[in-house]
Design a protein around this motif. Structure first.
Motif, mmCIF file in Angstrom:
data_model
loop_
_atom_site.group_PDB
_atom_site.id
_atom_site.type_symbol
_atom_site.label_atom_id
_atom_site.label_comp_id
_atom_site.label_asym_id
_atom_site.label_seq_id
_atom_site.Cartn_x
_atom_site.Cartn_y
_atom_site.Cartn_z
ATOM 1 N N ILE A 152 -5.846 0.494 18.469
ATOM 2 C CA ILE A 152 -4.462 0.954 18.596
ATOM 3 C C ILE A 152 -4.363 2.422 19.012
ATOM 4 N N GLU A 153 -5.519 3.073 19.221
ATOM 5 C CA GLU A 153 -5.548 4.496 19.559
ATOM 6 C C GLU A 153 -4.787 5.291 18.497
ATOM 7 N N PRO A 154 -5.283 5.276 17.255
ATOM 8 C CA PRO A 154 -4.504 5.814 16.137
ATOM 9 C C PRO A 154 -4.345 7.330 16.160
ATOM 10 N N ASP A 155 -3.194 7.776 15.692
ATOM 11 C CA ASP A 155 -3.008 9.202 15.421
ATOM 12 C C ASP A 155 -3.737 9.585 14.144
ATOM 13 N N LEU A 156 -3.895 8.614 13.258
ATOM 14 C CA LEU A 156 -4.581 8.817 11.988
ATOM 15 C C LEU A 156 -5.399 7.580 11.672
ATOM 16 N N LEU A 157 -6.678 7.774 11.397
ATOM 17 C CA LEU A 157 -7.560 6.687 11.002
ATOM 18 C C LEU A 157 -7.842 6.835 9.514
ATOM 19 N N VAL A 158 -7.522 5.779 8.747
ATOM 20 C CA VAL A 158 -7.690 5.795 7.298
ATOM 21 C C VAL A 158 -8.755 4.771 6.929
ATOM 22 N N LEU A 159 -9.761 5.201 6.180
ATOM 23 C CA LEU A 159 -10.899 4.353 5.833
ATOM 24 C C LEU A 159 -11.073 4.341 4.313
ATOM 25 N N ASP A 160 -11.035 3.156 3.721
ATOM 26 C CA ASP A 160 -11.201 3.032 2.276
ATOM 27 C C ASP A 160 -12.553 2.389 1.987
ATOM 28 N N GLU A 161 -13.565 3.223 1.802
ATOM 29 C CA GLU A 161 -14.930 2.758 1.545
ATOM 30 C C GLU A 161 -15.323 1.622 2.498
ATOM 31 N N PRO A 162 -15.285 1.871 3.793
ATOM 32 C CA PRO A 162 -15.483 0.798 4.771
ATOM 33 C C PRO A 162 -16.883 0.212 4.807
ATOM 34 N N PHE A 163 -17.867 0.923 4.236
ATOM 35 C CA PHE A 163 -19.253 0.445 4.307
ATOM 36 C C PHE A 163 -19.796 0.037 2.950
ATOM 37 N N VAL A 164 -18.930 -0.072 1.963
ATOM 38 C CA VAL A 164 -19.360 -0.443 0.625
ATOM 39 C C VAL A 164 -19.920 -1.866 0.627
ATOM 40 N N SER A 165 -20.892 -2.121 -0.210
ATOM 41 C CA SER A 165 -21.539 -3.432 -0.412
ATOM 42 C C SER A 165 -22.434 -3.859 0.741
ATOM 43 N N LEU A 166 -22.574 -3.033 1.770
ATOM 44 C CA LEU A 166 -23.530 -3.336 2.835
ATOM 45 C C LEU A 166 -24.906 -2.796 2.451
ATOM 46 N N ASP A 167 -25.964 -3.435 2.960
ATOM 47 C CA ASP A 167 -27.283 -2.846 2.759
ATOM 48 C C ASP A 167 -27.336 -1.518 3.515
ATOM 49 N N GLU A 168 -28.194 -0.610 3.075
ATOM 50 C CA GLU A 168 -28.180 0.753 3.593
ATOM 51 C C GLU A 168 -28.463 0.811 5.097
ATOM 52 N N ALA A 169 -29.337 -0.042 5.590
ATOM 53 C CA ALA A 169 -29.652 -0.023 7.027
ATOM 54 C C ALA A 169 -28.419 -0.389 7.852
ATOM 55 N N THR A 170 -27.691 -1.421 7.415
ATOM 56 C CA THR A 170 -26.489 -1.842 8.133
ATOM 57 C C THR A 170 -25.402 -0.781 8.025
ATOM 58 N N ALA A 171 -25.238 -0.230 6.820
ATOM 59 C CA ALA A 171 -24.229 0.804 6.626
ATOM 60 C C ALA A 171 -24.520 2.015 7.501
ATOM 61 N N GLN A 172 -25.780 2.405 7.583
ATOM 62 C CA GLN A 172 -26.141 3.574 8.381
ATOM 63 C C GLN A 172 -25.883 3.322 9.861
ATOM 64 N N GLN A 173 -26.156 2.122 10.300
ATOM 65 C CA GLN A 173 -25.881 1.768 11.694
ATOM 66 C C GLN A 173 -24.388 1.886 11.996
ATOM 67 N N LEU A 174 -23.566 1.410 11.078
ATOM 68 C CA LEU A 174 -22.119 1.473 11.290
ATOM 69 C C LEU A 174 -21.605 2.913 11.226
ATOM 70 N N ARG A 175 -22.197 3.735 10.375
ATOM 71 C CA ARG A 175 -21.800 5.147 10.340
ATOM 72 C C ARG A 175 -22.066 5.810 11.685
ATOM 73 N N HIS A 176 -23.233 5.531 12.259
ATOM 74 C CA HIS A 176 -23.553 6.101 13.565
ATOM 75 C C HIS A 176 -22.591 5.592 14.639
ATOM 76 N N LEU A 177 -22.251 4.319 14.594
ATOM 77 C CA LEU A 177 -21.309 3.765 15.566
ATOM 78 C C LEU A 177 -19.937 4.417 15.434
ATOM 79 N N LEU A 178 -19.491 4.589 14.191
ATOM 80 C CA LEU A 178 -18.201 5.243 13.965
ATOM 81 C C LEU A 178 -18.202 6.654 14.534
ATOM 82 N N LEU A 179 -19.253 7.413 14.259
ATOM 83 C CA LEU A 179 -19.322 8.782 14.768
ATOM 84 C C LEU A 179 -19.367 8.813 16.286
ATOM 85 N N GLN A 180 -20.080 7.876 16.883
ATOM 86 C CA GLN A 180 -20.179 7.832 18.336
ATOM 87 C C GLN A 180 -18.811 7.610 18.960
ATOM 88 N N ILE A 181 -18.077 6.647 18.448
ATOM 89 C CA ILE A 181 -16.757 6.336 19.000
ATOM 90 C C ILE A 181 -15.777 7.464 18.710
#
Length: 249
Positions: A152-181
């Motif tokens: 939606i091309e947000p003016d504000l992105l709100v994240l409520d523990e978006p990577f909770v309950s994921l294994d650390e490798a998967t969570a880390q991959q998603l953190r990198h993807l989020l930062l890249q975008i």
């Protein structure tokens, strides 16, 4: 009395909650937030951390307009009706719609028909657009939820523990993807997390909340560029954080 209103497109997010309480089952009320004040600058990535039950998710609910019963004011970034992208702890995808259909459901009228190829490819969903949520792993479902918020091309992105309950490798991959975008298309971000190391990896600034009734104990500004935050640097930053906030988490 409370206010929740948009301001100019170049404005920052401002939260000033004088008081937020809930009715207790045995009568009376329980104060959850009291004199909670902080601001997130335009295109800044900020994290909220604090002890469990201190009111972090309640703060997000007030910000999103899901609860209007509070004293204070909230000023949102964005012109007119600001676009707020939200990623919850659970993906909350409609099981009878495909990944692409779930993402497109969130698009405002002005973005209907938007080309989403780059976004899906960036999140590793290019070949999964026709899949249904039941065919996805939790990690892939989280990617779809993130795509829905970013599309939606947000003016504000709100994240409520978006990577909770994921294994650390998967969570880390998603953190990198989020930062890249986010680095390609910066927007103002407010993220709740219990993971201080995650906050140190992602954030420009960390706001530390007290136990209930919650207020901001202090903020922790991270000046080191993200590309320089290798494991040793993050460890040093974490040590500095705990020296400043030794008993808050």
């Amino acid at each position: 009395m409370n206010t929740l209103r948009p301001v100019g497109a170049d404005a920052r997010l401002e939260i000033e909650i004088r008081r937020k309480s809930f009715e207790a089952s045995r009568g009376g009320s329980i104060d959850v937030l009291h004199d909670l004040d902080f601001a997130v600058e335009q295109n800044e990535f900020a994290c909220l951390v604090g002890p469990s039950g201190c009111g972090k998710t309640t703060t997000l609910r007030l910000l999103l307009g899901l609860d209007h019963d509070f004293e204070g004011r909230i000023k949102l970034p964005g012109a007119g009706e600001p676009r707020i992208g939200m990623v919850f702890q659970e993906p909350i995808l409609l099981p009878w719609r495909t990944v692409e259909e779930n993402v497109r459901l969130a698009l405002p009228k002005a973005l209907q028909g938007k080309n989403l190829d780059h976004l899906f490819d960036a999140l590793g969903l290019g070949k999964l657009r026709a899949f249904y949520p039941g065919e996805l792993s939790l990690g892939l479902a989280r990617r779809a939820a993130l795509a829905r918020a970013l599309a939606i091309e947000p003016d504000l992105l709100v994240l409520d523990e978006p990577f909770v309950s994921l294994d650390e490798a998967t969570a880390q991959q998603l953190r990198h993807l989020l930062l890249q975008i986010w680095s390609e298309h910066p927007t103002t971000v407010l993220m709740v997390t219990h993971n201080v190391q995650e906050a140190i990896m992602l954030a420009d600034r960390i706001f530390v909340l007290s136990p209930r009734p919650s207020h901001v104990v202090g903020s922790f500004l991270i000046r080191v560029p993200r590309q320089s935050r290798n494991p040793q640097v993050r460890s040093d930053i974490l040590r500095s954080f705990h020296e400043r906030f030794p008993t808050q988490l």
